[in-house]
Design an enzyme around this catalytic site. Structure first.
Site, mmCIF file in Angstrom:
data_model
loop_
_atom_site.group_PDB
_atom_site.id
_atom_site.type_symbol
_atom_site.label_atom_id
_atom_site.label_comp_id
_atom_site.label_asym_id
_atom_site.label_seq_id
_atom_site.Cartn_x
_atom_site.Cartn_y
_atom_site.Cartn_z
ATOM 1 N N GLY A 257 0.814 -1.210 0.000
ATOM 2 C CA GLY A 257 0.000 0.000 0.000
ATOM 3 C C GLY A 257 0.848 1.261 0.000
ATOM 4 O O GLY A 257 0.628 2.169 -0.775
ATOM 5 N N GLY B 176 7.823 2.665 16.342
ATOM 6 C CA GLY B 176 7.450 2.675 14.937
ATOM 7 C C GLY B 176 8.673 2.641 14.047
ATOM 8 O O GLY B 176 9.643 3.369 14.265
ATOM 9 N N GLU C 83 7.983 3.809 8.696
ATOM 10 C CA GLU C 83 8.121 5.084 7.979
ATOM 11 C C GLU C 83 9.553 5.611 8.030
ATOM 12 O O GLU C 83 10.099 6.056 7.014
ATOM 13 C CB GLU C 83 7.175 6.134 8.585
ATOM 14 C CG GLU C 83 5.746 5.685 8.793
ATOM 15 C CD GLU C 83 4.947 5.571 7.517
ATOM 16 O OE1 GLU C 83 5.477 5.870 6.435
ATOM 17 O OE2 GLU C 83 3.773 5.179 7.602
ATOM 18 N N GLN D 202 11.152 -4.452 6.639
ATOM 19 C CA GLN D 202 10.744 -3.055 6.557
ATOM 20 C C GLN D 202 11.911 -2.141 6.197
ATOM 21 O O GLN D 202 11.801 -1.281 5.333
ATOM 22 C CB GLN D 202 10.135 -2.618 7.892
ATOM 23 C CG GLN D 202 8.761 -3.195 8.163
ATOM 24 C CD GLN D 202 7.760 -2.705 7.154
ATOM 25 O OE1 GLN D 202 7.335 -1.554 7.196
ATOM 26 N NE2 GLN D 202 7.379 -3.556 6.224
ATOM 27 N N PRO E 99 12.760 -8.931 14.741
ATOM 28 C CA PRO E 99 13.887 -8.452 13.921
ATOM 29 C C PRO E 99 13.804 -8.882 12.457
ATOM 30 O O PRO E 99 14.256 -8.150 11.570
ATOM 31 C CB PRO E 99 15.106 -9.071 14.609
ATOM 32 C CG PRO E 99 14.669 -9.332 16.015
ATOM 33 C CD PRO E 99 13.211 -9.680 15.924
#
Length: 735
Positions: A237, A699, A702, A635, A629
């Protein structure tokens, strides 16, 4: 943090849904069929406008309707009027959202002006090509550099203009960032079915409840609980699914008109104007410092594109307010209304763009002063958040720099630009800081412990790829004292407890904390039942002295004294214990909370051809507690790949004569492929942030894309001695 033993979280667990995905059994939005209650589905194909501004004067549909299998052609000429109630609580920006088939206005090239519904996809697409739309066309305004801007949003502390004028060292620069598109692997798709006045949607969405469900209820003027949204898997997304785009309404309109379930899948081309994008920017920056590099002032003048009908903004000003210490800052951030569709958040929204400017400017200043880029940043480290006056919960950027420099071999570099070669290749290294705010929001989760000793945990979150299924299973397993194989986590259904958007790096902090709360409460209820049960080996024991491992409750210091959940519930004739847990962040934070990182890159630039190749990259992150991890690496490395695209490849080309996106395909809109990806590595500083949320996470999804583009472009300058201030860097800019 839970007092329970932590055996699942913190470990690199493989994805619990991995087998479904690699075997093709994961059901994405367009995959649902009879086994999911969707039978006799019809197919829709959208007719897009071929002008960028004007009015529709005619829709000639006779040829389309004459085709075999065509059921309907719907446009503003025959569509019913829709209420379009206010939905400002969703992710819709201020303005008037696009109202599907409600008038003859064309606001951007590619706007839906009609839809064809047919028995087969092929029939729908062919018939759509036969619909003739005539227009009264006007020349659109699509050039960010020539259109008038809105009144700016501003921020100021001190007197930045005066401080810049009097600073011993002054730089003045203008940067340009191209528009970027998300291009997820799964195209946006919706299946819509009406049952009377109740609407069911199988939709690609990053916000099941507050996004698609709430928006479609507002569009059709029906109660929110009359709309059910199902979205168990999302094939990428990057922010594109954070609101319900017009095609979702088109599918629902088509289903209501035909009385049949309707499937609508956007083509790859339609994704470029059917959903949002990271907006283009022009960013003028003035930087002033003393001769040792202590920052005196920064003056920011920012312009970003938005649509003519909605005002989209993002947190592009934040890095310039809090990343470095200085007394004087002035910012003016203006949106520029254009005849385009509305932008949307894209991975690292605002911060990717803002940090590119700040980190490029810091690099320029370091060369101006002859100071190492890391040392310059260290000289400007703030003691607290100077934009709010709040102390940092954790800020370990110094450690990120130190670990990164050591692991990358930063101090072996020759600092002089264009000083290192490898044959025809000019070699350069660059670095940049990364930052992203720690967002949290109210979330709920439901945990049910069953008599067979297994657990079901549910929450209406999404999983677009970070591994939500897996990380939530880890949190629940530890809180319940079960193994991961005995916990099932479900998501993606609006009938489940509500959650915030699946974006902004807030899912782990918000949904994870709700999962932990629900699971903790279930475990405590089971323990309380045991210690109050005369037939339990735990009868009379303090509840604080009981822990659970592998589904067995026992006295903390006496593992032999205990019993299993299964034994307890079976003896007490309890089919299950269940709780809805929740997490709500404090109304006002006492700390400034951000995730941080330091990104290091090495590039090679062909001295004759100007081609840039990234050879290696390292990211070091202060992101609080890392639940998994292995997922974190997924990510981080993915964020680096996205940042390489922003730096070197991705940009939208618009024909300003009619507003058409010239490169609306993956042949001409370049994204990084295997050949573009170098040796990537990520390191996570050990620790947690207890101020952020009960899990201690900050987080990660991002922040890992923030800082990548400037690290690459700073390395290109070090390699070539040529400073390029426009993204992406092309070979032409280096020749």
């Amino acid at each position: 943090m839970s007092l329970q033993p932590q055996s699942a979280a913190g470990v690199g667990q493989s994805r619990v849904d991995g087998r479904l995905k690699v075997t093709g059994h994961a059901t994405y939005a367009a995959d649902h069929g009879a086994e999911d209650g969707v039978s006799n589905v019809k197919y829709a194909a959208v007719v897009d406008s071929t002008i960028g501004r004007g009015r529709v004067t005619a829709v000639e549909s006779r040829a389309a309707l004459a085709q075999p299998g065509v059921l309907a052609v719907i446009s503003h000429l025959n569509a019913s009027r829709l209420p379009y109630l206010d939905n400002s609580g969703s992710n819709n920006p201020p303005g008037t959202r696009l109202r599907v088939f409600q008038d003859d206005r064309v606001r951007f090239f590619g706007q839906p002006v009609a839809v064809v519904v047919a028995e087969t996809l092929e029939a729908a697409r062919h018939a759509a090509s036969l619909v003739e739309v005539r227009y009264d066309a006007e020349r659109p305004s699509t050039d960010l550099t020539k259109a008038l801007a809105d009144a700016p949003s501003t921020y100021a502390r001190g007197n930045a203009d005066s401080a810049w004028t009097s600073a011993p060292v002054r730089l003045e620069m203008t940067y340009k960032l191209a528009r970027n598109h998300h291009n997820p692997m799964e195209p946006h798709a919706t299946i819509a079915r009406w049952d009377g006045n109740r609407l069911t949607l199988w939709d690609k969405t990053q916000w099941v409840v507050g996004g698609t469900q709430q928006e479609l209820a507002a569009v059709f003027g029906i109660p929110q609980d009359a709309v059910r949204v199902i979205s168990p898997f999302v094939g990428g997304g990057f922010g594109s699914g954070l609101r319900a785009w017009p095609h979702v309404t088109v599918a629902a309109v088509a289903a209501r008109v035909t009385g049949q379930p309707v499937k609508l899948v956007l083509s790859r081309r339609q994704l470029y104007f059917g959903t949002g994008f990271r907006p283009a920017y022009t960013y003028h920056l003035r930087v002033g410092s003393d001769r040792r590099g202590r920052l005196a002032a920064m003056v920011h003048d920012i312009k970003a594109e938005t649509s003519s009908y909605e005002k989209f903004t993002e947190a592009v000003m934040m890095p310039g307010q809090m990343l470095y210490s200085m007394d004087n800052v002035r910012q003016a951030y203006s949106t520029v209304p254009l005849d385009v569709n509305t932008p949307i958040w894209m991975r690292g929204p605002g911060y990717v763009s803002g940090a590119y400017i700040i980190e490029s400017a810091m690099d320029e200043l370091s060369y101006e002063l002859g100071v190492d880029p890391i040392e310059l940043r260290l000289r400007n480290e703030p003691a607290n958040d100077e934009s709010t006056g709040l102390p940092f919960s954790t800020r370990r950027l110094r450690e990120c720099y130190a670990v990164g420099a050591r692991e990358f071999g930063w101090h072996r570099r020759n600092p002089r630009p264009r000083s290192t070669r490898d044959g025809d290749w000019l070699i350069g290294t660059g670095m940049a800081a990364a930052v992203y705010d720690t967002a949290r929001a109210t979330a709920q989760a439901h945990t049910r412990l069953r008599a067979d000793g297994t657990a079901l945990v549910q929450s209406a979150s999404s999983d677009m790829g970070p591994g939500t299924y897996t990380s939530m299973t880890q949190v629940a397993a530890d809180a319940l004292g079960l193994t991961m194989t005995t916990v099932e986590f479900r998501l993606g259904d609006s009938l489940m407890p509500p959650t915030p958007p699946h974006g902004g790096s807030m899912t782990m902090a918000s949904v994870g904390s709700a999962v932990q709360d629900a699971s903790d409460k279930v475990r405590r209820q089971a323990i309380a039942l045991a210690v109050n049960d005369p037939n339990s080996p735990l009868h009379g024991v303090s509840t604080d002295d009981v822990v659970v491992r592998n589904g067995r409750m026992h006295v903390r210091n006496n593992p032999a004294r205990g019993e299993t959940y299964q034994q307890l519930l079976t003896r007490n004739n309890r089919p299950h214990i269940e709780v809805i847990g929740s997490y709500t962040p404090p109304e006002q934070d006492r700390f400034s909370m951000y995730a941080y990182g330091a990104v290091f890159a090495e590039v090679a630039v062909d001295a004759r051809l100007g081609m840039v190749r990234v050879r290696r990259m390292l990211g070091v992150y202060d992101a609080g507690r890392i639940i998994n991890p292995k997922l974190a690496d997924s990510q981080a490395l993915g964020g680096m790949v996205g940042g390489i695209g922003t730096a070197l490849l991705e940009h939208t080309v618009t024909d300003h004569r009619d507003g058409r996106i010239v490169n609306a395909n993956l042949a001409d809109y370049l994204v990084p492929v295997n050949a573009d990806i170098p040796d990537l590595r990520a390191i996570y500083l050990h620790g947690n942030d207890p101020e952020a949320d009960p899990l201690g996470v900050k987080g990660l999804g991002e922040v890992v894309q923030v800082g990548v583009a400037p690290a690459v472009t700073n390395a290109v300058f070090h390699a070539t001695g040529r400073r390029v201030r426009e993204l992406p860097i092309t070979a032409e800019a280096l020749l």
